[in-house]
Design an enzyme around this catalytic site. Structure first.
Site, PDB file in Angstrom:
ATOM      1  N   ILE A  32       0.840  -1.204   0.000  1.00  0.00           N
ATOM      2  CA  ILE A  32       0.000   0.000   0.000  1.00  0.00           C
ATOM      3  C   ILE A  32       0.876   1.256   0.000  1.00  0.00           C
ATOM      4  O   ILE A  32       0.593   2.221  -0.722  1.00  0.00           O
ATOM      5  CB  ILE A  32      -0.966   0.011   1.206  1.00  0.00           C
ATOM      6  CG1 ILE A  32      -1.788  -1.275   1.227  1.00  0.00           C
ATOM      7  CG2 ILE A  32      -1.890   1.231   1.137  1.00  0.00           C
ATOM      8  CD1 ILE A  32      -2.641  -1.458   2.483  1.00  0.00           C
ATOM      9  N   THR A  87      -6.237  -1.348  10.269  1.00  0.00           N
ATOM     10  CA  THR A  87      -7.015  -2.389   9.592  1.00  0.00           C
ATOM     11  C   THR A  87      -8.369  -2.608  10.252  1.00  0.00           C
ATOM     12  O   THR A  87      -8.527  -2.332  11.451  1.00  0.00           O
ATOM     13  CB  THR A  87      -6.198  -3.709   9.625  1.00  0.00           C
ATOM     14  OG1 THR A  87      -7.046  -4.796   9.288  1.00  0.00           O
ATOM     15  CG2 THR A  87      -5.636  -3.993  11.019  1.00  0.00           C
ATOM     16  N   ASP A  88      -9.303  -3.155   9.490  1.00  0.00           N
ATOM     17  CA  ASP A  88     -10.611  -3.515  10.066  1.00  0.00           C
ATOM     18  C   ASP A  88     -10.500  -4.748  10.964  1.00  0.00           C
ATOM     19  O   ASP A  88     -11.418  -5.043  11.728  1.00  0.00           O
ATOM     20  CB  ASP A  88     -11.648  -3.754   8.952  1.00  0.00           C
ATOM     21  CG  ASP A  88     -11.293  -4.893   7.988  1.00  0.00           C
ATOM     22  OD1 ASP A  88     -10.203  -5.484   8.107  1.00  0.00           O
ATOM     23  OD2 ASP A  88     -12.128  -5.179   7.106  1.00  0.00           O
ATOM     24  N   GLU A  89      -9.353  -5.458  10.875  1.00  0.00           N
ATOM     25  CA  GLU A  89      -9.236  -6.719  11.622  1.00  0.00           C
ATOM     26  C   GLU A  89      -9.213  -6.491  13.131  1.00  0.00           C
ATOM     27  O   GLU A  89      -9.438  -7.427  13.907  1.00  0.00           O
ATOM     28  CB  GLU A  89      -8.002  -7.506  11.146  1.00  0.00           C
ATOM     29  CG  GLU A  89      -8.075  -7.751   9.653  1.00  0.00           C
ATOM     30  CD  GLU A  89      -7.085  -8.759   9.104  1.00  0.00           C
ATOM     31  OE1 GLU A  89      -6.610  -9.618   9.856  1.00  0.00           O
ATOM     32  OE2 GLU A  89      -6.797  -8.682   7.888  1.00  0.00           O
ATOM     33  N   TYR A 116      -1.524 -10.714  14.549  1.00  0.00           N
ATOM     34  CA  TYR A 116      -1.445  -9.514  13.693  1.00  0.00           C
ATOM     35  C   TYR A 116      -2.441  -8.455  14.148  1.00  0.00           C
ATOM     36  O   TYR A 116      -2.075  -7.319  14.429  1.00  0.00           O
ATOM     37  CB  TYR A 116      -1.698  -9.889  12.225  1.00  0.00           C
ATOM     38  CG  TYR A 116      -2.029  -8.691  11.351  1.00  0.00           C
ATOM     39  CD1 TYR A 116      -1.086  -7.677  11.127  1.00  0.00           C
ATOM     40  CD2 TYR A 116      -3.293  -8.552  10.771  1.00  0.00           C
ATOM     41  CE1 TYR A 116      -1.404  -6.571  10.342  1.00  0.00           C
ATOM     42  CE2 TYR A 116      -3.609  -7.448   9.984  1.00  0.00           C
ATOM     43  CZ  TYR A 116      -2.658  -6.467   9.774  1.00  0.00           C
ATOM     44  OH  TYR A 116      -2.972  -5.365   9.009  1.00  0.00           O
ATOM     45  N   ALA A 123      -4.123  -8.178  16.890  1.00  0.00           N
ATOM     46  CA  ALA A 123      -3.903  -7.707  18.263  1.00  0.00           C
ATOM     47  C   ALA A 123      -2.771  -6.677  18.304  1.00  0.00           C
ATOM     48  O   ALA A 123      -2.853  -5.672  19.016  1.00  0.00           O
ATOM     49  CB  ALA A 123      -3.577  -8.885  19.173  1.00  0.00           C
ATOM     50  N   LYS A 180      -1.890  -4.723  15.805  1.00  0.00           N
ATOM     51  CA  LYS A 180      -2.383  -3.481  15.177  1.00  0.00           C
ATOM     52  C   LYS A 180      -3.318  -2.757  16.150  1.00  0.00           C
ATOM     53  O   LYS A 180      -3.287  -1.527  16.251  1.00  0.00           O
ATOM     54  CB  LYS A 180      -3.114  -3.784  13.867  1.00  0.00           C
ATOM     55  CG  LYS A 180      -2.222  -4.223  12.724  1.00  0.00           C
ATOM     56  CD  LYS A 180      -1.221  -3.164  12.278  1.00  0.00           C
ATOM     57  CE  LYS A 180      -1.865  -1.992  11.559  1.00  0.00           C
ATOM     58  NZ  LYS A 180      -0.847  -1.052  11.014  1.00  0.00           N
TER      59      LYS A 180
HETATM   60  P1  NAD Z   1       3.323  -4.779   3.488  1.00  0.00           P
HETATM   61  O1  NAD Z   1       3.660  -5.932   4.381  1.00  0.00           O
HETATM   62  O2  NAD Z   1       3.178  -5.013   2.032  1.00  0.00           O
HETATM   63  O3  NAD Z   1       4.410  -3.631   3.655  1.00  0.00           O
HETATM   64  C1  NAD Z   1       4.916  -3.243   4.901  1.00  0.00           C
HETATM   65  C2  NAD Z   1       6.124  -2.363   4.651  1.00  0.00           C
HETATM   66  O4  NAD Z   1       6.616  -1.923   5.941  1.00  0.00           O
HETATM   67  C3  NAD Z   1       7.270  -3.090   3.964  1.00  0.00           C
HETATM   68  O5  NAD Z   1       7.821  -2.267   2.963  1.00  0.00           O
HETATM   69  C4  NAD Z   1       8.286  -3.329   5.084  1.00  0.00           C
HETATM   70  O6  NAD Z   1       9.621  -3.355   4.620  1.00  0.00           O
HETATM   71  C5  NAD Z   1       8.030  -2.131   5.966  1.00  0.00           C
HETATM   72  N1  NAD Z   1       8.404  -2.362   7.383  1.00  0.00           N
HETATM   73  C6  NAD Z   1       8.135  -3.455   8.130  1.00  0.00           C
HETATM   74  N2  NAD Z   1       8.641  -3.297   9.366  1.00  0.00           N
HETATM   75  C7  NAD Z   1       9.237  -2.075   9.391  1.00  0.00           C
HETATM   76  C8  NAD Z   1       9.931  -1.340  10.388  1.00  0.00           C
HETATM   77  N3  NAD Z   1      10.131  -1.843  11.611  1.00  0.00           N
HETATM   78  N4  NAD Z   1      10.390  -0.101  10.074  1.00  0.00           N
HETATM   79  C9  NAD Z   1      10.219   0.406   8.825  1.00  0.00           C
HETATM   80  N5  NAD Z   1       9.592  -0.257   7.844  1.00  0.00           N
HETATM   81  C10 NAD Z   1       9.098  -1.487   8.130  1.00  0.00           C
HETATM   82  O7  NAD Z   1       1.988  -4.156   4.116  1.00  0.00           O
HETATM   83  P2  NAD Z   1       0.789  -3.413   3.366  1.00  0.00           P
HETATM   84  O8  NAD Z   1      -0.174  -4.437   2.923  1.00  0.00           O
HETATM   85  O9  NAD Z   1       1.339  -2.437   2.420  1.00  0.00           O
HETATM   86  O10 NAD Z   1       0.144  -2.660   4.612  1.00  0.00           O
HETATM   87  C11 NAD Z   1       0.567  -1.345   4.972  1.00  0.00           C
HETATM   88  C12 NAD Z   1      -0.184  -0.921   6.215  1.00  0.00           C
HETATM   89  O11 NAD Z   1      -1.595  -0.952   5.971  1.00  0.00           O
HETATM   90  C13 NAD Z   1       0.041  -1.832   7.425  1.00  0.00           C
HETATM   91  O12 NAD Z   1       0.107  -1.028   8.560  1.00  0.00           O
HETATM   92  C14 NAD Z   1      -1.188  -2.713   7.451  1.00  0.00           C
HETATM   93  O13 NAD Z   1      -1.485  -3.129   8.765  1.00  0.00           O
HETATM   94  C15 NAD Z   1      -2.234  -1.768   6.926  1.00  0.00           C
HETATM   95  N6  NAD Z   1      -3.381  -2.387   6.239  1.00  0.00           N
HETATM   96  C16 NAD Z   1      -3.173  -3.312   5.244  1.00  0.00           C
HETATM   97  C17 NAD Z   1      -4.259  -3.842   4.577  1.00  0.00           C
HETATM   98  C18 NAD Z   1      -4.071  -4.838   3.452  1.00  0.00           C
HETATM   99  O14 NAD Z   1      -5.069  -5.388   2.952  1.00  0.00           O
HETATM  100  N7  NAD Z   1      -2.874  -5.077   2.964  1.00  0.00           N
HETATM  101  C19 NAD Z   1      -5.551  -3.464   4.921  1.00  0.00           C
HETATM  102  C20 NAD Z   1      -5.722  -2.512   5.948  1.00  0.00           C
HETATM  103  C21 NAD Z   1      -4.618  -1.983   6.587  1.00  0.00           C
HETATM  104  P1  TYD Z   2      -5.121 -12.700   3.279  1.00  0.00           P
HETATM  105  O1  TYD Z   2      -4.936 -12.217   1.889  1.00  0.00           O
HETATM  106  O2  TYD Z   2      -3.990 -13.369   3.981  1.00  0.00           O
HETATM  107  O3  TYD Z   2      -5.667 -11.461   4.129  1.00  0.00           O
HETATM  108  P2  TYD Z   2      -6.291 -11.429   5.639  1.00  0.00           P
HETATM  109  O4  TYD Z   2      -5.988 -12.697   6.330  1.00  0.00           O
HETATM  110  O5  TYD Z   2      -5.583 -10.258   6.235  1.00  0.00           O
HETATM  111  O6  TYD Z   2      -7.767 -11.196   5.458  1.00  0.00           O
HETATM  112  O7  TYD Z   2      -6.348 -13.708   3.267  1.00  0.00           O
HETATM  113  C1  TYD Z   2      -7.615 -13.309   2.772  1.00  0.00           C
HETATM  114  C2  TYD Z   2      -8.569 -14.458   3.026  1.00  0.00           C
HETATM  115  O8  TYD Z   2      -8.178 -15.560   2.207  1.00  0.00           O
HETATM  116  C3  TYD Z   2      -8.544 -14.961   4.460  1.00  0.00           C
HETATM  117  O9  TYD Z   2      -9.861 -15.329   4.832  1.00  0.00           O
HETATM  118  C4  TYD Z   2      -7.650 -16.176   4.388  1.00  0.00           C
HETATM  119  C5  TYD Z   2      -7.891 -16.709   3.008  1.00  0.00           C
HETATM  120  N1  TYD Z   2      -6.764 -17.401   2.357  1.00  0.00           N
HETATM  121  C6  TYD Z   2      -6.945 -18.652   1.776  1.00  0.00           C
HETATM  122  O10 TYD Z   2      -8.057 -19.209   1.792  1.00  0.00           O
HETATM  123  N2  TYD Z   2      -5.880 -19.267   1.194  1.00  0.00           N
HETATM  124  C7  TYD Z   2      -4.652 -18.701   1.167  1.00  0.00           C
HETATM  125  O11 TYD Z   2      -3.695 -19.330   0.643  1.00  0.00           O
HETATM  126  C8  TYD Z   2      -4.466 -17.403   1.750  1.00  0.00           C
HETATM  127  C9  TYD Z   2      -3.117 -16.748   1.725  1.00  0.00           C
HETATM  128  C10 TYD Z   2      -5.562 -16.800   2.325  1.00  0.00           C
END
Ligand code: NAD
Ligand code: TYD
Length: 352
Positions: free
Chosen positions: A12, A133-135, A159, A161, A163
């Site tokens: 993101i 996150t919504d989690e 995760y 918890a 966040k």
């Molecule tokens: P990601 O795992 O793809 O990226 C995380 C980034 O943070 C990486 O570039 C990593 O190198 C960096 N990072 C990790 N630990 C670090 C540290 N100690 N210091 C500096 N950098 C560090 O995650 P994402 O999917 O891009 O998510 C970004 C944020 O959005 C997170 O806080 C996540 O909880 C939140 N979020 C993600 C989703 C989703 O669906 N991916 C949804 C809602 C919220």
């Molecule tokens: P994920 O992309 O890991 O996001 P999150 O757990 O944060 O929601 O998983 C999305 C959904 O897909 C979740 O319900 C777990 C499920 N999932 C599978 O069924 N198979 C897989 O291999 C993965 C990675 C996730």
């Protein structure tokens, strides 16, 4: 004016950096530790762009963060940096505690000291936006209303918890110290540059490689899916106009069961890159469920929509088509990520 983004080489964060610099000339200092999830290949197009200042480092390194704040004097911070994968948090939670909780704490402390050093008008306009996150709200029953900002926190995985703990720290730093914070709680994102450990990119790449498409349990777990660029727009909107101390839920009104998501991807691949024989759905494989697997997430995004006028541009159908096409058209990125070769990009791009 400058903003500091943390975790801007992740999924993101990289989308946010790219979109920001496509729309503003305001520079970004990007602090990222480059864990396995950090990928400078995603920011390749900014190679010669002086508006992007990349710094490899940890949000928990108070000395480094303090030095960056003093040097670049950002008017705002957007905190994406986190460990983000639920399955990894189940196998090995330590990094989640270190970065998401202790890292956020150290970041807040460095930011608080910097913020106190600013002149009054800059102190007033300063913002710390925490991306969450919504989690954190836990799991919904089928008949439950979607998560509102007033829902109780009931995180279920290491995760979520971690966040939730970080959200509480951010809230406390506002209430106790007056730090001007904003928090966003977003649903599941998907789109370009998504590391293929998460469901959607994993399924696209496994399908193309002829591998099984693993579905946990019965595949009827529900997530609300939001195209990543809509999330980035929401963050820009909250950063510009959000009320200090408030939290905003961000979601796409796209509740889908995992099996439906996987079948949609298979149908798109059948259309865009058909196999010589049969359908990609034949690769679907039910595997053991995730421990403590949350059954349903759904986001009520009306506060953000009504207060700040944000709305998602993509439906799931338009966004998932763009995403599948992006993976088909960006096989180099995929290859580098899957071979781990992208780690060499750091030296190539920024020197040793
Ligand atoms: P990601 O795992 O793809 O990226 C995380 C980034 O943070 C990486 O570039 C990593 O190198 C960096 N990072 C990790 N630990 C670090 C540290 N100690 N210091 C500096 N950098 C560090 O995650 P994402 O999917 O891009 O998510 C970004 C944020 O959005 C997170 O806080 C996540 O909880 C939140 N979020 C993600 C989703 C989703 O669906 N991916 C949804 C809602 C919220
Ligand atoms: P994920 O992309 O890991 O996001 P999150 O757990 O944060 O929601 O998983 C999305 C959904 O897909 C979740 O319900 C777990 C499920 N999932 C599978 O069924 N198979 C897989 O291999 C993965 C990675 C996730």
């Amino acid at each position: 004016m400058t903003i500091l983004v943390t975790g801007g080489a992740g999924f993101i964060g990289a989308n946010f950096v790219l979109d920001w610099l496509a729309q503003h000339d305001e520079p970004i200092v990007n602090l990222d530790k480059l864990t396995y999830a950090g990928n400078l290949d995603s920011l390749k197009s900014l190679k010669d762009d002086a508006r992007h200042i990349f710094v490899q480092g940890d949000i928990g390194d108070k000395a480094l963060v303090s030095q960056l704040l003093a040097q670049y004097q950002p008017r705002a911070i957007v905190n994406f940096a986190a460990e983000s994968h639920v399955d990894r948090s189940i196998k090995s939670p330590t990094n989640f505690i270190d970065t998401n909780i202790i890292g956020t704490f150290n970041l807040l402390e460095a930011v608080r000291a910097y913020w106190l050093s600013l002149d009054q008008p800059l102190q007033t306009s300063f913002r710390f936006l925490h991306v969450s996150t919504d989690e954190v709200y836990g799991s919904l029953l089928p008949q439950d209303p979607a998560f509102a900002e007033t829902n109780q926190y009931q995180p279920n995985s290491p995760y979520s918890a971690s966040k939730a703990a970080s959200d509480h720290l951010v809230r406390a730093w506002h209430h106790t110290y007056g730090l001007p914070v904003l928090t966003t709680n977003c649903s599941n994102n998907y789109g370009p540059y998504h590391f293929p450990e998460k469901l959607i990119p994993l399924v696209i790449l496994n399908a193309l490689a002829g591998k099984p498409l693993p579905i946990y349990g019965d595949g009827q777990q529900i997530r609300d899916w939001l195209y990543v660029k809509d999330h980035c727009a929401a963050i820009r909107c909250v950063l510009a106009n959000g009320r200090v101390g408030e939290t905003y839920n961000v979601g796409g009104w796209n509740e889908k069961a995992n099996l439906e998501v996987v079948k949609t991807i298979c149908a798109l691949l059948d259309e865009l890159q058909p196999k010589t024989l049969g359908s990609y759905t034949e690769q679907i494989s039910f595997v053991q469920d995730r421990a403590g697997h949350d059954r349903r997430y759904a986001i009520d995004a009306r506060k953000l929509e009504q207060e700040l006028g944000w709305k998602p541009e993509e439906t799931f159908e338009t966004g998932i088509r763009k995403t599948v096409l992006w993976y088909l058209n960006n096989q180099d990125w995929v290859k580098n990520v899957t071979t781990g070769e992208y780690r060499q990009w750091l030296n190539l791009q920024y020197g040793a």
